[in-house]
Each structure stands twice: as structure tokens, then as C-alpha cells.
Design a protein around this motif. Structure first.
Motif, PDB file in Angstrom:
ATOM      1  N   MET A 291      -4.429   4.767  -3.324  1.00 59.51           N
ATOM      2  CA  MET A 291      -4.733   5.072  -4.542  1.00 59.51           C
ATOM      3  C   MET A 291      -3.929   6.318  -5.077  1.00 59.51           C
ATOM      4  SD  MET A 291      -8.913   4.292  -5.005  1.00 59.51           S
ATOM      5  CE  MET A 291      -9.139   5.298  -3.590  1.00 59.51           C
ATOM      6  N   SER A 292      -3.328   6.380  -6.353  1.00 64.10           N
ATOM      7  CA  SER A 292      -2.861   7.340  -6.951  1.00 64.10           C
ATOM      8  C   SER A 292      -3.762   7.966  -8.078  1.00 64.10           C
ATOM      9  CB  SER A 292      -1.131   7.224  -7.333  1.00 64.10           C
ATOM     10  OG  SER A 292      -1.355   6.168  -8.228  1.00 64.10           O
ATOM     11  N   PHE A 293      -3.787   9.044  -8.132  1.00 58.13           N
ATOM     12  CA  PHE A 293      -4.475   9.591  -9.238  1.00 58.13           C
ATOM     13  C   PHE A 293      -3.589  10.595 -10.142  1.00 58.13           C
ATOM     14  CE2 PHE A 293      -7.427   8.907  -5.721  1.00 58.13           C
ATOM     15  CZ  PHE A 293      -8.717   8.389  -6.488  1.00 58.13           C
ATOM     16  N   THR A 294      -3.351  10.479 -11.345  1.00 56.30           N
ATOM     17  CA  THR A 294      -2.516  11.192 -11.985  1.00 56.30           C
ATOM     18  C   THR A 294      -3.355  12.180 -12.891  1.00 56.30           C
ATOM     19  OG1 THR A 294      -2.432   9.819 -14.168  1.00 56.30           O
ATOM     20  CG2 THR A 294      -0.881   9.315 -12.329  1.00 56.30           C
ATOM     21  N   LYS A 295      -2.637  13.385 -13.386  1.00 58.18           N
ATOM     22  CA  LYS A 295      -3.380  14.319 -14.229  1.00 58.18           C
ATOM     23  C   LYS A 295      -3.614  13.861 -15.572  1.00 58.18           C
ATOM     24  CE  LYS A 295       1.206  16.034 -15.134  1.00 58.18           C
ATOM     25  NZ  LYS A 295       2.209  17.318 -14.813  1.00 58.18           N
ATOM     26  N   THR A 296      -3.203  12.749 -15.961  1.00 57.92           N
ATOM     27  CA  THR A 296      -3.744  12.024 -17.135  1.00 57.92           C
ATOM     28  C   THR A 296      -4.812  11.098 -17.080  1.00 57.92           C
ATOM     29  OG1 THR A 296      -2.001  10.535 -17.140  1.00 57.92           O
ATOM     30  CG2 THR A 296      -1.340  12.111 -18.166  1.00 57.92           C
TER      31      THR A 296
ATOM     32  N   ILE B 227     -13.525  -1.909 -12.527  1.00 59.58           N
ATOM     33  CA  ILE B 227     -12.338  -1.320 -11.899  1.00 59.58           C
ATOM     34  C   ILE B 227     -12.213  -1.401 -10.590  1.00 59.58           C
ATOM     35  CG2 ILE B 227     -11.200   0.848 -11.771  1.00 59.58           C
ATOM     36  CD1 ILE B 227     -12.232   1.860 -14.599  1.00 59.58           C
ATOM     37  N   LEU B 228     -13.298  -1.137  -9.809  1.00 56.99           N
ATOM     38  CA  LEU B 228     -13.433  -1.437  -8.464  1.00 56.99           C
ATOM     39  C   LEU B 228     -13.240  -2.810  -7.864  1.00 56.99           C
ATOM     40  CD1 LEU B 228     -16.328   1.310  -7.689  1.00 56.99           C
ATOM     41  CD2 LEU B 228     -13.850   1.373  -7.046  1.00 56.99           C
ATOM     42  N   ASP B 229     -13.728  -3.609  -8.556  1.00 65.44           N
ATOM     43  CA  ASP B 229     -13.734  -5.252  -8.629  1.00 65.44           C
ATOM     44  C   ASP B 229     -12.338  -5.671  -8.455  1.00 65.44           C
ATOM     45  OD1 ASP B 229     -14.944  -7.798  -7.754  1.00 65.44           O
ATOM     46  OD2 ASP B 229     -14.577  -8.272  -9.769  1.00 65.44           O
ATOM     47  N   LYS B 230     -11.407  -5.202  -9.766  1.00 70.44           N
ATOM     48  CA  LYS B 230     -10.184  -5.747  -9.658  1.00 70.44           C
ATOM     49  C   LYS B 230      -9.196  -5.116  -8.805  1.00 70.44           C
ATOM     50  CE  LYS B 230     -10.560  -6.487 -14.581  1.00 70.44           C
ATOM     51  NZ  LYS B 230     -10.614  -8.103 -14.614  1.00 70.44           N
ATOM     52  N   GLY B 231      -9.330  -3.602  -8.360  1.00 70.10           N
ATOM     53  CA  GLY B 231      -8.556  -2.780  -7.469  1.00 70.10           C
ATOM     54  C   GLY B 231      -8.935  -2.930  -6.053  1.00 70.10           C
ATOM     55  N   ILE B 232      -9.997  -3.250  -5.452  1.00 73.92           N
ATOM     56  CA  ILE B 232     -10.469  -3.315  -3.941  1.00 73.92           C
ATOM     57  C   ILE B 232     -10.334  -4.648  -3.440  1.00 73.92           C
ATOM     58  CG2 ILE B 232     -12.412  -2.857  -2.213  1.00 73.92           C
ATOM     59  CD1 ILE B 232     -11.417  -0.380  -3.751  1.00 73.92           C
ATOM     60  N   VAL B 233      -9.893  -4.694  -2.502  1.00 71.77           N
ATOM     61  CA  VAL B 233      -9.805  -6.074  -1.551  1.00 71.77           C
ATOM     62  C   VAL B 233     -10.360  -5.987  -0.013  1.00 71.77           C
ATOM     63  CG1 VAL B 233      -7.702  -6.581  -2.683  1.00 71.77           C
ATOM     64  CG2 VAL B 233      -7.437  -5.362  -0.735  1.00 71.77           C
TER      65      VAL B 233
ATOM     66  N   ALA C  99       0.859  -1.229   0.087  1.00 74.76           N
ATOM     67  CA  ALA C  99       0.069   0.123  -0.014  1.00 74.76           C
ATOM     68  C   ALA C  99       0.813   1.361  -0.009  1.00 74.76           C
ATOM     69  CB  ALA C  99      -0.974  -0.114   1.373  1.00 74.76           C
ATOM     70  N   ASP C 100       2.237   1.125   0.182  1.00 77.30           N
ATOM     71  CA  ASP C 100       3.132   2.197   0.297  1.00 77.30           C
ATOM     72  C   ASP C 100       3.854   2.427  -0.819  1.00 77.30           C
ATOM     73  OD1 ASP C 100       3.923   4.246   2.103  1.00 77.30           O
ATOM     74  OD2 ASP C 100       5.758   3.355   2.462  1.00 77.30           O
ATOM     75  N   ASN C 101       3.695   1.469  -1.756  1.00 78.75           N
ATOM     76  CA  ASN C 101       4.810   1.570  -2.870  1.00 78.75           C
ATOM     77  C   ASN C 101       4.536   2.972  -3.755  1.00 78.75           C
ATOM     78  OD1 ASN C 101       5.586  -0.865  -2.518  1.00 78.75           O
ATOM     79  ND2 ASN C 101       4.067  -2.017  -4.010  1.00 78.75           N
ATOM     80  N   TRP C 102       3.540   3.505  -3.547  1.00 83.78           N
ATOM     81  CA  TRP C 102       3.161   4.723  -4.253  1.00 83.78           C
ATOM     82  C   TRP C 102       4.321   5.910  -3.822  1.00 83.78           C
ATOM     83  CZ3 TRP C 102       2.689   9.432  -1.593  1.00 83.78           C
ATOM     84  CH2 TRP C 102       2.273   9.355  -0.404  1.00 83.78           C
ATOM     85  N   ARG C 103       4.862   5.617  -2.840  1.00 84.31           N
ATOM     86  CA  ARG C 103       6.075   6.645  -2.553  1.00 84.31           C
ATOM     87  C   ARG C 103       7.226   6.719  -3.411  1.00 84.31           C
ATOM     88  NH1 ARG C 103       4.536   8.822   2.711  1.00 84.31           N
ATOM     89  NH2 ARG C 103       3.056   7.496   3.693  1.00 84.31           N
TER      90      ARG C 103
ATOM     91  N   VAL D  32      -2.573  11.337  -4.104  1.00 83.88           N
ATOM     92  CA  VAL D  32      -2.693   9.984  -3.490  1.00 83.88           C
ATOM     93  C   VAL D  32      -3.663  10.222  -2.451  1.00 83.88           C
ATOM     94  CG1 VAL D  32      -1.659   8.268  -2.209  1.00 83.88           C
ATOM     95  CG2 VAL D  32      -0.334   9.277  -4.305  1.00 83.88           C
ATOM     96  N   LEU D  33      -4.490   9.288  -2.115  1.00 83.47           N
ATOM     97  CA  LEU D  33      -5.506   9.095  -1.147  1.00 83.47           C
ATOM     98  C   LEU D  33      -5.065   7.710  -0.339  1.00 83.47           C
ATOM     99  CD1 LEU D  33      -9.000  10.071  -2.585  1.00 83.47           C
ATOM    100  CD2 LEU D  33      -7.637  11.365  -0.833  1.00 83.47           C
ATOM    101  N   GLU D  34      -4.700   8.040   0.937  1.00 85.23           N
ATOM    102  CA  GLU D  34      -4.213   6.510   1.564  1.00 85.23           C
ATOM    103  C   GLU D  34      -5.278   6.317   2.805  1.00 85.23           C
ATOM    104  OE1 GLU D  34       0.263   5.718   2.876  1.00 85.23           O
ATOM    105  OE2 GLU D  34      -0.530   7.198   4.299  1.00 85.23           O
ATOM    106  N   PHE D  35      -5.695   5.314   2.828  1.00 87.98           N
ATOM    107  CA  PHE D  35      -6.905   4.758   3.485  1.00 87.98           C
ATOM    108  C   PHE D  35      -6.151   3.657   4.774  1.00 87.98           C
ATOM    109  CE2 PHE D  35      -8.471   5.533  -0.185  1.00 87.98           C
ATOM    110  CZ  PHE D  35      -9.974   6.297  -0.349  1.00 87.98           C
ATOM    111  N   GLU D  36      -6.298   4.300   5.998  1.00 87.26           N
ATOM    112  CA  GLU D  36      -5.830   3.259   7.090  1.00 87.26           C
ATOM    113  C   GLU D  36      -7.396   2.850   7.700  1.00 87.26           C
ATOM    114  OE1 GLU D  36      -3.859   2.777  11.346  1.00 87.26           O
ATOM    115  OE2 GLU D  36      -3.330   4.501  10.203  1.00 87.26           O
ATOM    116  N   TYR D  37      -7.652   1.489   7.738  1.00 83.73           N
ATOM    117  CA  TYR D  37      -8.931   0.963   7.951  1.00 83.73           C
ATOM    118  C   TYR D  37      -8.926   0.817   9.684  1.00 83.73           C
ATOM    119  CZ  TYR D  37     -10.912   0.888   3.432  1.00 83.73           C
ATOM    120  OH  TYR D  37     -11.342   1.215   2.416  1.00 83.73           O
TER     121      TYR D  37
END
Length: 186
Positions: A137-142, A121-127, A38-42, A82-87
Motif C-alpha cells: 500500500m502506498s500512502f501519499t502526502k495528499t 475501501i478495504l473491501d475493494k482493496g484487500i484480497v 504488489a511491486d508496481n509501486w516501485r 509504502v508498507l509492503e506485506f509478505e504473508y
């Protein structure tokens, strides 16, 4: 080892090699922040800095902590972030997807075809998430959205309208959670 009562507390006493083995096992078992999926975006966004954070509370229950990161700590929906969620409690994949779809269908300009595509998309990305687990989740300008989770591989989609709509759940002016949005934006 020996179990001994000391001041009303049972204490494990280890000798020699058993103590050394215990120390090695504890060091090996500790969580590694750098290897957390979950931290790989850094590593992909090294200039991201904390903008703001808050807690999503539903029916008096804290669901997750949410942090927003952006380049140089300044958020703009037109740049990478980036949005980072800690449950804080366990939440199933299906609950996360259903809640997301509920929010995504609120705007009038969303078609049923888009919703079907976004649900895939959500089904593949969410666990499934347990208390204490982090996903990002990272969001790019593209318009590329990348899902990061410790329990699954990184998954990316190029879907600009999904990226804008999905991030608007928390960051949009018409969010269902205006106090959380305010805290995220600093």
C-alpha cells in the motif's frame, strides 16, 4: 526420461529435447519480480528506500513480514511512503478486513459513517492472501492510498483521514504493536 536411484535419491534423467523443453518451461514458470502487481509501486516511487521491517506475531504465530519504504529511506507521516506485506501464512480477506476495522475503531474520534466508508475501501482493496504472497500500500502526502496485489488490479482512493488512521495501525504512537512500529521506524 529415466528415473534412477543414485546414492539413495531418485534422480530424473532427461535426454536431448526433453531436457531442453524442461529448461524452457522452468525459465518461463519462474516468478518475475518486475511483473509482480504488489511491486508496481516501485515504478511510481523510484526514490523509495527501505526504512525498517519486522514481523507481526499474534498468539505465537508469525502472520506477515512488514517493510516500510520512504523517500531516501527517511519516514515522515507527512510525505509519501509504502508498507509492503509478505504473508507467512494464509489469511482470508474477511480476516484482514475485520482486524483492520477493529484497529480503526479504537480512536474515539472515528464516526460510524467513516467506518462504513473505510470498510468499503478495504473491501475493494484487500484480497485473500496465501503464504509467500506480497501486497503493498502506498500512502501519499495528499491522502491517496493505493492497494497493490499480484492477484488484483491496482486500486486507489483519495481519503486523507483513512490514510492517516490506517497507517497508524502500524506507525501511530498508540499502535497495538509498539515493537513492530519500533522496527519499522528503524
Amino acid at each position: 526420461y529415466l528415473l534412477q536411484l543414485l546414492n539413495g535419491v531418485y534422480v530424473l534423467i532427461f535426454s536431448g529435447l526433453k531436457f531442453l523443453l524442461l529448461v524452457v518451461l522452468l525459465i518461463a514458470a519462474r516468478p518475475s519480480y518486475a511483473s509482480n502487481g504488489a511491486d508496481n509501486w516501485r515504478s511510481k516511487f523510484p526514490d523509495m528506500k527501505f526504512v525498517g521491517g519486522g514481523v507481526l506475531t499474534m498468539l505465537f504465530m508469525d502472520i506477515y513480514k512488514l517493510n516500510l519504504y520512504a523517500n531516501e529511506g527517511r519516514y515522515s507521516g507527512h510525505n509519501d511512503f509504502v508498507l509492503e506485506f509478505e504473508y507467512l501464512k494464509p489469511v482470508s480477506k474477511s480476516t484482514i478486513i475485520d482486524a483492520s476495522i477493529n484497529e480503526l475503531t479504537k480512536p474515539d474520534d472515528v464516526t460510524s459513517t467513516e467506518i462504513k466508508f473505510w470498510k468499503r475501501i478495504l473491501d475493494k482493496g484487500i484480497v485473500d492472501m496465501d503464504a509467500g504472497e506480497v501486497s503493498s500500500m502506498s500512502f501519499t502526502k495528499t491522502g491517496i492510498v493505493t492497494f497493490y496485489s499480484a492477484d488484483s488490479s491496482t486500486i486507489s482512493f483519495e481519503a486523507p483521514k483513512f490514510a492517516k488512521s490506517f497507517s497508524s495501525i502500524w506507525l501511530g504512537e498508540n499502535t497495538s504493536h509498539p515493537r513492530l512500529r519500533q522496527r519499522l521506524l528503524g
